[in-house]
Design an enzyme around this catalytic site. Structure first.
Site, PDB file in Angstrom:
ATOM      1  N   GLU A 265      85.136  17.992  -3.173  1.00  0.00           N
ATOM      2  CA  GLU A 265      86.497  18.533  -3.007  1.00  0.00           C
ATOM      3  C   GLU A 265      87.068  19.000  -4.354  1.00  0.00           C
ATOM      4  O   GLU A 265      87.728  20.033  -4.423  1.00  0.00           O
ATOM      5  CB  GLU A 265      87.400  17.450  -2.399  1.00  0.00           C
ATOM      6  CG  GLU A 265      88.832  17.861  -2.160  1.00  0.00           C
ATOM      7  CD  GLU A 265      88.963  18.950  -1.110  1.00  0.00           C
ATOM      8  OE1 GLU A 265      88.858  18.642   0.072  1.00  0.00           O
ATOM      9  OE2 GLU A 265      89.166  20.129  -1.483  1.00  0.00           O
TER      10      GLU A 265
ATOM     11  N   THR B 243      80.238  16.768 -15.404  1.00  0.00           N
ATOM     12  CA  THR B 243      79.740  17.492 -16.586  1.00  0.00           C
ATOM     13  C   THR B 243      80.243  18.934 -16.540  1.00  0.00           C
ATOM     14  O   THR B 243      80.700  19.405 -15.511  1.00  0.00           O
ATOM     15  CB  THR B 243      78.194  17.475 -16.638  1.00  0.00           C
ATOM     16  OG1 THR B 243      77.677  18.236 -15.550  1.00  0.00           O
ATOM     17  CG2 THR B 243      77.645  16.052 -16.559  1.00  0.00           C
TER      18      THR B 243
ATOM     19  N   GLY C 169      97.340  26.393 -23.695  1.00  0.00           N
ATOM     20  CA  GLY C 169      96.143  25.649 -23.303  1.00  0.00           C
ATOM     21  C   GLY C 169      95.733  25.898 -21.863  1.00  0.00           C
ATOM     22  O   GLY C 169      94.894  25.190 -21.309  1.00  0.00           O
TER      23      GLY C 169
ATOM     24  N   ALA D  84      88.038  15.923 -19.711  1.00  0.00           N
ATOM     25  CA  ALA D  84      89.350  15.656 -19.115  1.00  0.00           C
ATOM     26  C   ALA D  84      89.206  15.045 -17.726  1.00  0.00           C
ATOM     27  O   ALA D  84      89.893  14.073 -17.391  1.00  0.00           O
ATOM     28  CB  ALA D  84      90.150  16.955 -19.032  1.00  0.00           C
TER      29      ALA D  84
ATOM     30  N   LYS E 129      83.887  29.315  -6.758  1.00  0.00           N
ATOM     31  CA  LYS E 129      84.611  28.546  -5.746  1.00  0.00           C
ATOM     32  C   LYS E 129      84.492  29.218  -4.380  1.00  0.00           C
ATOM     33  O   LYS E 129      84.375  28.538  -3.349  1.00  0.00           O
ATOM     34  CB  LYS E 129      86.072  28.396  -6.166  1.00  0.00           C
ATOM     35  CG  LYS E 129      86.214  27.535  -7.429  1.00  0.00           C
ATOM     36  CD  LYS E 129      87.598  27.661  -8.043  1.00  0.00           C
ATOM     37  CE  LYS E 129      87.732  26.811  -9.295  1.00  0.00           C
ATOM     38  NZ  LYS E 129      88.959  27.132 -10.051  1.00  0.00           N
TER      39      LYS E 129
ATOM     40  N   ASP F 248      84.896  32.352 -12.272  1.00  0.00           N
ATOM     41  CA  ASP F 248      85.284  31.013 -11.825  1.00  0.00           C
ATOM     42  C   ASP F 248      85.706  31.045 -10.356  1.00  0.00           C
ATOM     43  O   ASP F 248      85.257  30.220  -9.545  1.00  0.00           O
ATOM     44  CB  ASP F 248      86.438  30.504 -12.707  1.00  0.00           C
ATOM     45  CG  ASP F 248      87.000  29.177 -12.228  1.00  0.00           C
ATOM     46  OD1 ASP F 248      86.353  28.152 -12.492  1.00  0.00           O
ATOM     47  OD2 ASP F 248      88.065  29.176 -11.575  1.00  0.00           O
TER      48      ASP F 248
ATOM     49  N   GLY G  39      94.057  19.934 -14.007  1.00  0.00           N
ATOM     50  CA  GLY G  39      94.769  18.724 -14.410  1.00  0.00           C
ATOM     51  C   GLY G  39      93.816  17.556 -14.290  1.00  0.00           C
ATOM     52  O   GLY G  39      93.102  17.429 -13.308  1.00  0.00           O
TER      53      GLY G  39
END
Lengths: 340, 340
Positions: free
Chosen positions: A149, A96, A207, A12, A225, A221, A317
């Site tokens: 970023e 990736t 989704g 995506a 970060k 996750d 997104g």
């Protein structure tokens, strides 16, 4: 001036980068004099390259049907790493998938590119969460830039805000909501009175959560970060192993109701300072900048002069995340155009 | 490298700038090689100048007791404009009070400094809301920079975020809460069930609203800021006369309750796009980035690629506002150091 891009990873975000470059090609050329040319593109099926520049629309059209390896001009089975040896490029755009066990294939791609003195823009977080210091050292050694970023909070410009926009301030800590999936689940539990299981199922149907949601709901996750922000904004060397992590799987509807009665919400919060590196459920006050709902991400910088400065944006997104990579590419080019 | 500052205006923000320069002097020198020297300072009582640099601590101490004009080395009655002719300086830091009738004394100070090729950093908004285009033209003509992050939302870095941090995106509109006093009043009416009059009185007692609150509650202050954002971020030439303004004096407790029942809050919102330039009360959804309470300011940038990006910060405060001016000073210096 022409910048030659080698793009590795066509999920995506990678496809979003191609679309963003297509949409903003004229704008970047007119406004900044920057012309992006894609000389190589690789996905898991293979690679395609052309020193004169590939046709973006053609790649995107072909990708929708099959991988680039099966393109008439493509090389089936050629890996991204092999592509870097075949193609002339100025900047690797690496998108990736994230691996939190060994950071591959991203790590090897970055070592190769940076080692060859090529700039890198990445949206990946595995290699950074595991090997930040090593990768930055290599970047310093060869003078090739490494920008990321997009790896934290997608379109939320937290790293560049801290480093470029609040230059007179010292940043003492960063506190934020760095995972959109868990924010969505907790928001639905609050607004709809859903159970954790119902809200997760809804997120999966939309989704927003993956079939195996472990990395999101267990806090991994967000922890990746947090490590990136600790290194990049606070200059605190650390890796994923240093984060104290608790996810949201134990949050009950009762706890959320109890908090709401007192004017609070439960959010999965990352806290990063010189002596704190934690991800876990926390109470935040309604009406505060932490009270954003849905899949939004946010981060607050605590500064010495400006008080608290908060940024909120879409944490995911395709085009949104790609926009952060496009800005990074532009920044690298602006920094280096005079020295070329 | 030394940058010589002439500071005009020694109210809360001007004094904050001196304190910020004091607090961060070593940091700026060590990190960026920037050394700030104050060669002139003026307030309403007079001015003081010294080509070798004034003692900041001494000026602040004296100011607490009386104006700089009465300082043993000061010149009683010397205006800021007269000072600019007496003193050698590289950058005017202008923090005089806002006038929305003629923009003075700030306007004349900027015309003089920019005309003489001196950079300007300002926290004032009157001259910009009335004469943005003229002042920017003068800046372009002489090559002297005019920066004004502090004029909109104090420590909230909205202008630099839009111009420097989201470079790959086109910005389509800006929507925000640009006045902390009215946000406080509306927040108290919501959380405490106060009437407008009660909440205003509380704000006045806390020093958040002025004795004559007209410019805040009637929306004029937010309108000035909307004009600056329209010009600076959207490149839309306009002045204060072009804004459609409605304040919060007509908001009733009943209206706030009705909104709350449906999950909404009433906020004083500025909306800025190519075809909109309005300030007025609007409904915002609880849980959205617009739902921040207290004296906070916020602004959302609608972009083509990144979706909505929001920044939240303290809209006022002596040191907070000064931090934005210090960042602007640093930015100007970084842009020009190589050409000196």
């Amino acid at each position: 001036m022409r910048v030659r891009i080698c793009l590795v990873g066509l999920g995506a975000v990678g496809q979003g980068f191609l679309r963003a470059a297509q949409l903003k090609g004229e704008y970047l050329k007119k406004r900044y004099g920057l012309e992006l040319t894609f000389t190589g593109v690789a996905d898991s099926s293979g690679a395609i390259h052309d020193g004169n520049g590939l046709d973006i629309a053609e790649i995107l059209r072909h990708k929708r049907e099959e991988g680039v390896g099966s393109h008439p001009s493509g090389v089936e089975g050629m890996s991204g790493l092999e592509l870097l040896d075949e193609v002339e490029y100025d900047c690797l755009v690496e998108a990736t998938p994230t691996s939190i066990t060994d950071g591959e294939p991203g790590r090897s791609l970055l070592i190769k590119a940076l080692g060859d003195g090529k700039h890198v823009v990445t949206s990946n977080k595995g290699h950074l969460a595991l090997f930040y210091s090593e990768l930055m050292e290599l970047s310093s050694e060869t003078g090739a830039e490494l920008m990321f970023e997009a790896s934290v909070g997608g379109a939320m410009p937290i790293i560049n805000l801290a480093r470029e926009t609040l230059t007179s301030c010292s940043i003492e800590s960063v506190i934020g909501i760095l995972n959109g999936t868990t924010n969505f689940i907790l928001s639905r539990m609050t607004s709809e009175g859903s159970s954790y299981e119902q809200a997760l199922l809804e997120a999966q149907e939309l989704g927003i959560a993956e079939t195996n949601p472990a990395q999101d709901v267990e806090g991994t996750d967000a922890a990746c970060k947090a490590v990136i922000l600790a290194n990049a904004i606070l200059g605190r060397p650390c890796t994923l192993r240093d984060v104290s992590v608790e996810g949201i799987t134990g949050i009950t509807q009762g706890a959320i109701e109890l908090a709401a009665q007192e004017g609070y919400l439960i959010k999965l919060i990352a806290e990063i300072s010189d002596d704190t590196l934690e991800v876990g459920p926390r109470l935040v006050r309604m009406g505060s900048p932490y009270a954003v709902d849905g899949t939004l991400n946010m981060a607050t910088l605590r500064t010495d002069l400006a008080g608290e400065v908060t940024v909120v944006g879409r944490g995911a997104g395709s085009l949104e995340t790609a926009s952060a990579m496009l800005t990074d590419t532009l920044t690298i080019w602006r920094r280096h155009r005079d020295s070329r």
